[in-house]
Design an enzyme around this catalytic site. Structure first.
Site, PDB file in Angstrom:
ATOM      1  N   LYS A 219       0.819  -1.215   0.000  1.00 57.46           N
ATOM      2  CA  LYS A 219       0.000   0.000   0.000  1.00 57.46           C
ATOM      3  C   LYS A 219       0.850   1.262   0.000  1.00 57.46           C
ATOM      4  CE  LYS A 219      -4.394  -1.768   1.557  1.00 57.46           C
ATOM      5  NZ  LYS A 219      -5.487  -1.724   2.553  1.00 57.46           N
ATOM      6  N   ARG A 253      -3.809  -9.989   4.979  1.00 54.55           N
ATOM      7  CA  ARG A 253      -4.203 -10.019   3.558  1.00 54.55           C
ATOM      8  C   ARG A 253      -3.031  -9.522   2.718  1.00 54.55           C
ATOM      9  NH1 ARG A 253      -6.534  -6.519  -0.214  1.00 54.55           N
ATOM     10  NH2 ARG A 253      -8.108  -7.468  -1.592  1.00 54.55           N
TER      11      ARG A 253
END
Length: 276
Positions: A219, A253
């Site tokens: 991210k 995740r």
């Protein structure tokens, strides 16, 4: 916790492998929006140690546009059916549409993963009528605009209050609390500093008494901190995964399954010694 017909032990950290069957996801868009490529990737992730495969047919990256219902169904349902036929693994459907949730449940999904925390029309009812667990994620705003000017009084306490409110709504709709998983929503309507404040204090969310799912893989909170491209974020992603586990996350995740599984094995070995 029971995921459809399968059971996963959340006393240990489980790895959720990401399978985006989209043309525009921020990291792997266009790589797996073909059933043969998707199945091959699932085989790799399962072999590498993923116990959950999270399938998404609509990108939720900052600035992402909405996908029409039929297009999302066409992207995800054939893949879920193909995975169900070939693999004994938990399938998670990453969607905010009630119709997609329902079709995924019929096709073999074992977990509903909703970035909008069942706030869209019909979602509460679909999940309530199933016996599946659901992951509620915190997001300030919507994907198109969530990173424009995120603001919190106290990011950790604000996220906590959001979860408490959504849990109450879920219980009123007939969804038992023990079916709920919480995702703090790293990167969803949060500044770089707010993301790390949340990570540093993630363990406070355990006060709610529910498992935490953390998605930090590749991210922008990693890329912007390290000033690196998506392809160069592995080391940062692994560090973030271990820190999330250290602060109580039970499901991580990720895109890079094998490397994260190895990192979590080291973490688990340490925890086992502490608990001896």
């Amino acid at each position: 916790m029971k995921f459809g017909t399968k059971q996963l032990d959340l006393s240990e950290v489980q790895i959720m492998g990401i399978l985006n069957v989209t043309p525009d996801s921020f990291s792997d868009g266009g790589n797996f929006n073909n059933i043969d490529h998707a199945i091959k990737q699932v085989q790799t992730m399962v072999n590498d140690g993923a116990t959950i495969i999270d399938i998404g047919g609509e990108s939720t990256r900052p600035g992402a546009v909405d996908v029409e219902l039929q297009e999302e169904l066409d992207r995800v349902i054939p893949v879920i059916e193909a995975i169900t036929e070939r693999f004994d693994t938990v399938i998670s459907i990453d969607t905010s549409k009630a119709e997609v949730m329902q079709a995924a449940i019929v096709s073999g999904a074992g977990l509903i993963n909703d970035v909008r925390a069942l706030q869209n029309e019909g979602c509460l009812d679909v999940v309530a009528k199933s016996d599946l667990p659901v992951c509620l994620m915190h997001m300030q705003g919507m994907p198109r605009t969530m990173q424009s000017a995120p603001h919190y009084i106290d990011v950790v306490q604000d996220v906590m209050r959001f979860f408490q409110q959504r849990i109450q709504v879920c219980e009123q709709a007939g969804i038992k609390k023990q079916r709920i998983i919480l995702d703090p929503g790293y990167g969803f309507g949060k500044t770089l500093e707010q993301n790390y404040q949340l990570l540093a204090n993630q363990s406070q969310l355990l006060q709610v008494g529910l498992p935490i799912l953390a998605g930090l893989s590749r991210k922008s909170m990693i890329g912007n901190l390290l000033n690196c491209s998506v392809e160069q974020r592995l080391a940062g992603s692994l560090s973030a995964a271990v820190l999330a586990a250290l602060n109580g996350a039970k499901i991580i995740r990720v895109h890079d399954v094998k490397e994260t599984v190895d990192a979590v094995k080291v973490f688990n070995a340490m925890v086992a010694q502490i608990n001896n």
